[in-house]
Design an enzyme around this catalytic site. Structure first.
Site, mmCIF file in Angstrom:
data_model
loop_
_atom_site.group_PDB
_atom_site.id
_atom_site.type_symbol
_atom_site.label_atom_id
_atom_site.label_comp_id
_atom_site.label_asym_id
_atom_site.label_seq_id
_atom_site.Cartn_x
_atom_site.Cartn_y
_atom_site.Cartn_z
ATOM 1 N N TYR A 136 0.885 -1.277 0.072
ATOM 2 C CA TYR A 136 -0.037 -0.004 0.026
ATOM 3 C C TYR A 136 0.844 1.338 0.153
ATOM 4 C CZ TYR A 136 -3.896 -2.844 1.161
ATOM 5 O OH TYR A 136 -5.011 -3.790 0.728
ATOM 6 N N LYS A 183 3.910 -14.408 5.563
ATOM 7 C CA LYS A 183 4.410 -15.322 4.424
ATOM 8 C C LYS A 183 5.818 -15.610 4.200
ATOM 9 C CE LYS A 183 2.763 -18.154 1.070
ATOM 10 N NZ LYS A 183 1.704 -19.245 1.374
ATOM 11 N N ASP A 216 -2.048 -18.133 4.609
ATOM 12 C CA ASP A 216 -3.142 -19.136 4.149
ATOM 13 C C ASP A 216 -3.473 -20.219 5.235
ATOM 14 O OD1 ASP A 216 -0.386 -19.744 3.888
ATOM 15 O OD2 ASP A 216 -0.667 -20.960 2.156
ATOM 16 N N ASP A 240 -5.738 -6.246 5.665
ATOM 17 C CA ASP A 240 -6.795 -5.543 4.856
ATOM 18 C C ASP A 240 -7.892 -6.838 4.456
ATOM 19 O OD1 ASP A 240 -8.580 -4.194 3.524
ATOM 20 O OD2 ASP A 240 -7.323 -3.612 1.746
ATOM 21 N N ASP A 244 -11.797 -8.554 6.575
ATOM 22 C CA ASP A 244 -13.142 -8.743 5.837
ATOM 23 C C ASP A 244 -13.262 -10.201 6.313
ATOM 24 O OD1 ASP A 244 -12.912 -6.102 5.187
ATOM 25 O OD2 ASP A 244 -13.719 -6.608 3.076
#
Ligand code: ATP
Length: 359
Positions: A136, A183, A216, A240, A244
């Site tokens: 970002y 990750k 994941d 982000d 959600d």
């Protein structure tokens, strides 16, 4: 304590708050939040400012100087969602504001409400997301036609301060576990640095358990065993997406509030976006905005009124009689807001003479 100090410092009598109604469903849900705050009796002076599509239309810019000036003056804002055109036009205003005021910590408390039907019960976790860097940072360019690059920026400074924030938050809220999500098996340098910083900070908090999970695997575990999580510590992009996902665990975007904290200020805003598909129809769920208002009151030092709002929301959802469409009901935004207002009113009457009052 350093990272958490600004939240405590705001417990002074700062009562002027920048108010950005926002785009899409923003004005509808924000007026619900304002009405509920007013019903608690806390007096806030709102400095109304336009941003996003509304400001672009009126002033020719999505981030007018008047908004920035107001925020510099008040240091705190309650903000509706702002329209950001996907893949063209101006860059995200939300990202712009967070970077301008260095609001490095994005916090989303994710809590199950009885009465909201989901496959999960008793979810109670907090997403702590780094807000200023990662992909970002907005560094993208075309190498050659047909080839573009986006740069992922991770720094030691930002990683350490968000980790400190997560642990200070855990300590203050008496939470037991911080899980860093990464990750680093693939992005060994960037996520590796993030993890090293998190580990160093974790070592200073022996009373709080520290774990790490690959993003994941963490997503899978979140939807199979959400109770295994407490405070989640993430970089910007994973944060982000996972925010959600976590909202989905408890009934969707309509019920999850959010806040962005920095050393010098804070912006409170619901997790959801402008939802143009339902804008202006009086069907948006106002709960996320109302709960963001409760987080604002807490920040301003009004812990008891904030708690009254949360309890009122809990009782309305628990009764299951007045629910908006996203929660499986037929109620309008106004009907749901009125229910919360009545519940806040009842709690005020019940609290009279007891130990009610603003700390
Ligand atoms: P944006 O581009 O601003 O992110 P969006 O519509 O792509 O907007 P969201 O607004 O975050 O993304 O939400 C996606 C969908 O979820 C919406 O289209 C809407 O149907 C639903 N939704 C979001 N917020 C609410 C809400 N408060 N009440 C009811 N439904 C909502």
């Amino acid at each position: 304590m350093a990272t958490f100090a600004p939240m405590m410092a705001r417990r002074r009598a700062t009562k002027v708050v920048t108010l950005v109604p926002g785009d899409g469903i923003g004005p509808e849900v924000m007026s619900a939040a304002l009405a509920v705050i007013a019903a608690t009796g806390v007096e806030v002076e709102w400095d109304r400012q336009l941003a996003g599509a509304a400001a672009l239309k009126r002033y020719g810019t999505p981030v007018p100087d008047a908004l920035l000036k107001s925020m510099r003056h008040t240091g705190v804002a309650l903000k509706g969602p702002l329209e950001t055109r996907v893949g063209e036009g101006y860059r995200s205003i939300n990202v712009h504001l967070r970077k301008t005021f260095d609001l490095y910590a994005n916090i989303r408390p994710v809590l199950s409400f009885h009465g909201v039907q989901t496959p999960f019960r008793d979810v109670d976790l907090v997403v702590v997301r780094e807000n200023t860097e990662d992909l970002y940072a907005g560094i993208e360019y075309e190498v050659t036609p047909g080839v573009v690059e986006s740069i992922k920026v991770i720094t030691e400074r930002a990683s350490r301060r968000i980790a400190r924030f997560a642990f200070e938050y855990a300590r203050r809220e008496k939470r037991k576990l911080v899980t860093a999500i990464h990750k680093a098996n693939i992005m060994k340098l960037s996520d590796g640095l993030f993890l090293r910083c998190a580990r160093k900070v974790a070592a200073k908090y022996p009373g709080i358990r520290y774990e790490e999970q690959i993003v994941d695997a963490a997503c899978m575990r979140l939807v199979t065993k959400p109770a295994a999580f407490d405070v989640l510590l993430l970089e910007n992009l994973y944060g982000d997406i996972v925010s959600d996902l976590c909202a989905g665990l408890v009934g969707g975007l309509g019920v999850v509030p959010g806040a962005n904290y920095g050393e010098k200020g804070a912006i409170f805003e619901a997790v959801h976006g402008t939802a143009p598909d339902i804008a202006g129809k009086n069907v948006a769920n106002p709960i996320a905005a109302i709960l963001s208002g409760a987080m604002l009151l807490e920040y301003l030092g009004h812990g008891h009124p904030a708690q009254r709002i949360r309890a009122a929301v809990g009782s309305v959802l628990r009764s299951g009689r007045v629910l908006t469409h996203d929660l499986g009901g037929k109620a309008t935004t106004q009907e749901m807001t009125d229910s919360v207002l009545r519940a806040v009113g009842r709690s005020g009457r019940a609290g009279k003479g007891a130990s009610a009052g603003t700390p």
